[in-house]
Motif scaffolding. Structure first.
Motif, PDB file in Angstrom:
ATOM      1  N   HIS A   1      -6.973  -2.409   3.787  1.00  0.00           N
ATOM      2  CA  HIS A   1      -8.127  -2.290   2.897  1.00  0.00           C
ATOM      3  C   HIS A   1      -7.996  -3.175   1.658  1.00  0.00           C
ATOM      4  N   HIS A   2      -6.857  -3.794   1.494  1.00  0.00           N
ATOM      5  CA  HIS A   2      -6.718  -4.758   0.404  1.00  0.00           C
ATOM      6  C   HIS A   2      -7.164  -6.149   0.833  1.00  0.00           C
TER       7      HIS A   2
ATOM      8  N   HIS B   1       0.817  -1.202   0.000  1.00  0.00           N
ATOM      9  CA  HIS B   1       0.000   0.000   0.000  1.00  0.00           C
ATOM     10  C   HIS B   1       0.856   1.259   0.000  1.00  0.00           C
TER      11      HIS B   1
HETATM   12 CU   LIG Z   1      -4.042   0.396  -0.750  1.00  0.00          CU
END
Ligand SMILES: [Cu+2]
Lengths: 566, 239, 258
Positions: A315-316, A266
């Protein structure tokens, strides 16, 4: 010009007249062992463009396969390899080094008024480390059967019960591991350079925003990339010795792999997008010909983004079986990212307001960036919301989202920067008309390709699938058609740059009438960037403090900004 | 070095002025570090339960700060270096904290969602540490000579539950035999593992406890290992 | 660009002053060290999670390690850190020419820099020798990572060696977390997976450190350092201290689990 260079004693300037970094030394060897950051930047540029070409070819193959239902070009397994290679090459060999290592290497020390980066030898070393990583990835392609996707998720990548995901995964792992160190070393180098190599008079509030962006990027490169490295070490060991960390059959946890991977990946998204934003700052200010709005807000939003990027990786993993607590926290924090991103977009728009805007090709890329990045960013919110993400996860919606950010954002930023600094780098102008045509095709092709994927995704088309239902046929067709338009755009651009190299008009020192520091030196720059160390007396966007001559230096009678408008 | 030479032609900002620590300080630092090492070994031999980890990390951190402050001259370093280096620890904490926030709460969904079930197998999904402890897999050592009679007593707790055999691992399979073949694979019975009570107690705190405990008691723990992963279905074939 | 006025020999062309060069080098080194911290952090995160998940395995696993050897190595590494710091000090003091004898600092100058670097190198070597014995013992017995657990010398015969069985019994008996006298935690294989990766990567860092120390020692022998310029000694020592720092945590976490 406010720098000494401008008022430098003419005799000093003339005795080395015509000497620039391109002509200073000659021969292949002088390039391969160069310590000059500008040449290293050019070496990087050539390499990343090659990687871009390669990744682009894989992309076209993927899109061609998906044009029609059923088998079009290749077997399903070949298709898996194609999208894996497209992803891995584009991410690790193109996007991550594109702006920092290629453009940044060239521009950053010049903008700082330094003679070089802090550690020139390390700089060259990081280039060769990058090349070594590339070689490993190429070996992986040759060995074949890399079909894990660029994310290398365990347990699939561990190679158990999988025919084929064998030794080639090790090569990819090794290649990415090595390329990662190139990124780390570049980050270390840039940070030290920004801290210690600034020209006299350049305090932090006079730092060009491009440098602020690269500095924020460097922080992420230094702090996040080592986690990728250790993840890959563990994956490598898991693959060869089955150490039982990620392998569920031995009591390991594959979700842990995802945590490790995204703790890097991220923030890596910001390694990709922050430099793109950094370029856009320069473009917006230069082509609006006015002081950038909210300088400190933009600078600090870069740093904030860099720090926030470490807080949201989960959030992945909303659909990976993570605990609900973690899911909620990650989702909530993800929304915070919108704040600094929004700050940037609004500041750019405010800069445009009442500026005297010239729509030269770099500016078109900058405007394209704002539009596409906004779409990419806003669709990110859909994916950061848990409930909608459960629906959209692993669909084409995600694919479209990150292409809007990565291509619409970073690649547009990169191309804008490439157009913008091209005259500085090679000392030649390019054909503006061709540049505009190629921009139009790239912009159009990109949107056709990926907007249709938003629609497909929201209708449930899963990503990475080899085949699809009838209902998706028209949209897949559209998307592939867009990819071809995109490709044509890039071909025209390649021709345009080639033509410029062959027969481009000689570039003046400051073709865009910019107040930026890098335009105060000759095009192409002196081997030591400036004849004399410049003394900075104003900010890089202080148009109100520049004399007309300063902005029109070089070819006063033929102001290219005017030409670009025409 | 400040006192070595005077460089009249340059300002004070030209040469490096390093701070030189007295040798005695270094000796003192070394002595302290060795003493702390002794202390941490000492603490190891005292049973403090969960606090052992805390004490060990605490002593290690004291040692690390001493090394940083004097040996690495952080005391006299440019401020940015100190901030950045210590700042990196902040990111480590984020990394650890967030990941643990997942691993410690996984599979314990509280009142609203109930127990997470792996759709492939219908079993409780991989998760929460405390439950796994109770279900932890063990390999039984061969009985000591003359101890054969006692084995039967333990045998009650034995289950036929498969141990996720490393056979699945290609390399081991090629070698002909898996290393675990030595001991008869056995899963710890719920009543046997000392941690089972702990787990039950912990589970009792949540309304879903009956479900979890019941599942355990019913012996459905076989194959838990398998359900850990996306490959659950495959790993449970031993049942 | 005129080079005429440029400063002392050790000043690289792109720096204006030795101080700038020094501070840039230090800043770069510290940033690199921060990178090292994050590099090792992944292992520690995995360690804590698995320790929480599999306490029996971690407890028994640590009792399979030889804490005496670990303690010895800790002491050796602390000593090496001390000598490294002394080497930097010696280099910073320099040759003290023109300083009256009574004001001269002890253990300063090129010769002492060399001695201390050599000592550091020797301690580092000693550390590796101890590690070598630990590793070979584990290979021999079969306390190996992952699927090779129980396979003496990586050869899986299907039975554990007598020695391993004995060691396991002893370890289980002395571990506070255990499920029963003859129940071997399955996840020992994860423990040793992490043990080997952690100590292995640390060992690689030690080896790299030894290479760097040798390199610096040679530079010092050639008289490249002085009171004004000794940044490489300083930076290599910093790296070496970091290697020590990592071990300071590895030691109690791996060897001393109750
Ligand atoms: Cu991300």
């Amino acid at each position: 010009m406010t720098v000494e260079a401008a008022t430098a004693v003419p005799s000093d300037a003339s005795h080395e007249a015509g000497d620039n970094y391109l002509t200073h030394e000659r021969g292949l060897k002088s390039w391969l062992i160069t310590l000059d950051h500008k040449r290293i930047g050019i070496l990087y540029l050539a390499s990343v463009l090659l990687a871009f070409l390669l990744g682009g070819v894989f992309a076209i193959l993927v899109r061609t396969e998906l044009m029609f239902k059923g088998q079009t070009l290749m077997e399903a397994d070949t298709y898996n390899q194609m999208f894996t290679l497209h992803g891995a090459i584009m991410v690790f060999l193109f996007i991550i080094p594109s702006i920092p290592a290629a453009l940044g290497n060239f521009i950053l020390p010049i903008q700082l008024g330094a003679k070089d980066v802090a550690f020139p030898r390390l700089n060259l070393a990081s280039f060769y480390i990058y090349m070594l990583g590339t070689v490993c990835l190429v070996v992986a392609i040759v060995v074949g059967e890399v079909n894990t996707g660029w994310t290398l998720y365990a347990p699939y990548s561990i190679g158990r019960n999988v025919t084929g995901a064998g030794s080639s995964v090790l090569w990819v792992t090794l290649g990415v591991f090595i390329a990662g160190f190139s990124s780390i070393l570049t980050g270390v180098n840039f940070m030290a350079t920004v801290h210690k190599m600034r020209a006299p008079g350049m305090h932090w509030k006079r730092l060009p925003l491009f440098i602020w962006g690269l500095y924020a990027t460097a922080v992420i490169q230094v702090l996040a990339t080592p986690v990728l490295a250790i993840t890959l070490v563990l994956l490598f060991m898991e693959h060869t010795l089955s150490i039982g960390i990620f392998d569920p059959q031995l009591g390991g946890d594959p979700v842990l792999f995802q945590h490790f991977f995204w703790f890097y990946s991220h923030p890596a998204v910001y390694i990709m997008i922050l430099p793109g934003m950094a370029v856009v700052n320069e473009l917006i200010a230069t082509f609006s010909h006015r002081k950038i709005f909210g300088y400190m807000f933009i600078a600090m939003s870069s740093i904030t983004l860099a720090l926030l990027s470490f807080l949201v990786w989960g959030h992945h993993m909303f659909a990976s079986g993570m605990s609900e607590y973690a899911t909620m926290v990650f989702s909530a924090l993800t929304f915070l990212v919108a704040i600094p991103s929004g700050v940037k977009v609004f500041n750019w728009l405010a800069t445009l307001y009442q500026g005297s805007i010239s729509f030269a090709s770099p500016m078109l890329y900058a405007l394209g960036f704002i539009a596409l990045f906004t779409i990419g960013g806003l669709t990110g919110l859909f994916l950061g919301t848990i409930s909608t993400d459960i629906h959209l996860h692993d669909t084409y919606f995600v694919v479209a989202h990150f292409h809007y950010v990565m291509v619409g954002g970073t690649v547009f930023g990169f191309l804008g920067g490439l157009h913008y600094w091209w005259p500085k780098m090679v000392g030649k102008m390019y054909d503006e008309k061709l540049a505009k045509i190629s921009w139009f095709l790239v912009f159009l092709g990109f949107n056709v390709t990926f907007f249709s994927q938003f629609i497909m995704g929201s209708q449930g088309m899963p990503r990475r699938y080899y085949d699809y239902l009838d209902q998706f046929q028209p949209l897949h067709m559209t998307s592939s058609g867009g990819a071809y338009i995109l490709a044509v755009g890039f071909l025209i651009m390649a021709y345009m740059f080639y033509k410029s190299l062959r027969s481009g008009e000689k570039a003046p020192p400051n073709p865009w009438a910019s107040a930026g520091y890098e335009w105060m030196t000759t095009s192409p720059p002196h081997p030591h960037n400036f004849e004399e160390t410049p003394v900075i007396t104003r900010g890089p966007y202080d148009y109100h403090l520049c004399t007309e001559e300063e902005l029109w230096d070089g070819f006063p009678e033929d102001f290219p900004g005017e030409k670009a408008k025409a | 070095m400040a006192d070595a030479h005077a460089h009249a032609e340059h300002g004070d900002d030209y040469y490096v002025h390093a701070h030189i620590t007295p040798a005695r300080t270094y000796v003192l630092v070394l002595a302290t570090l060795l003493f702390l090492t002794f202390l941490t070994v000492l603490a190891y031999n005292v049973h403090l339960g969960d606090w052992n980890l805390f004490v060990a990390v605490l002593i290690a951190t004291i040692k690390a700060s001493i090394v940083g402050t004097w040996f690495m001259h952080l005391k006299y370093e440019q401020r940015f270096n100190l901030i950045f280096f210590l700042g990196s620890l902040f990111f480590v904490i984020i990394f650890l904290g967030y990941t643990v926030n997942d691993t410690e709460h996984r599979g314990r969904q509280g009142t609203l969602t109930g127990v997470r079930v792996d759709p492939a197998t219908g079993k409780r999904a991989f998760g929460s540490g405390s439950v796994l402890q109770a279900e932890g897999e063990f390999i039984r050592l061969p009985p000591l000579p003359g101890e054969a009679g006692q084995a039967g007593q333990e045998g009650e707790a034995d289950r036929d539950g498969e141990v996720p055999e490393p056979e699945a691992a290609g390399a081991a399979a090629e070698d002909g035999a898996a290393p675990t073949a030595a001991g008869e694979p056995a899963e710890a019975g719920d009543s046997e593992a000392p941690t089972a009570g702990e787990a039950a107690a912990e589970a009792g705190a949540s309304p879903t406890a009956p479900a979890e405990a019941g599942e355990e008691a019913s012996g459905a723990t076989e194959g838990t290992e398998g359900t850990e992963a996306t490959e659950g279905a495959e790993a449970t074939e031993g049942e | 660009m005129a080079h005429a006025h440029h400063g002392p020999d050790y000043l690289a062309h792109h720096f204006d002053t030795p101080k700038q060069q020094y501070e840039a080098a230090k800043i770069g080194m510290w940033i690199f060290l921060a990178q090292e911290v994050l590099f090792f952090s992944g292992l520690f995160v995995a360690y804590f999670i698995f320790r929480k998940w599999y306490p029996e395995a971690w407890s028994v696993g640590s009792h399979l390690l030889n804490w005496k050897m670990g303690t010895l190595n800790t002491a050796v590494l602390l000593l090496s850190s001390f000598t490294a710091a002394m080497a930097v000090r010696a280099a910073q003091i320099g040759d003290q020419k023109g300083v009256p004898d009574k004001d001269k600092r002890k253990f300063g100058g090129q010769a002492w820099t060399g001695h201390f670097l050599l000592l550091t190198f020797v301690f580092a070597g000693a550390f590796m020798v101890v590690k070598y014995f630990e590793y070979t013992h584990k290979f021999h017995v079969g306390t190996l990572p992952g699927q090779y657990f129980g396979c003496a010398n990586f050869e899986c015969t299907g039975t554990m060696s007598e020695e391993l069985v004995e060691e396991l019994r002893a370890a289980i008996a002395s571990a506070h977390h255990n499920a029963g006298p003859d129940l071997v935690p399955y996840h020992l294989r994860s423990f040793f997976g992490l043990y080997f990766v952690m100590t292995g990567l640390h060992g690689i860092h030690v080896l790299i450190g030894m290479g760097l120390i040798a390199w610096i020692w040679n530079k010092n022998r050639k008289g490249e350092f002085s009171a004004e310029y000794n940044t490489p000694v300083d930076n290599v020592a910093l790296y070496w201290h970091l290697v020590d720092l990592v071990w300071i945590y590895l030691f109690p976490l791996l060897y001393l689990i109750d």
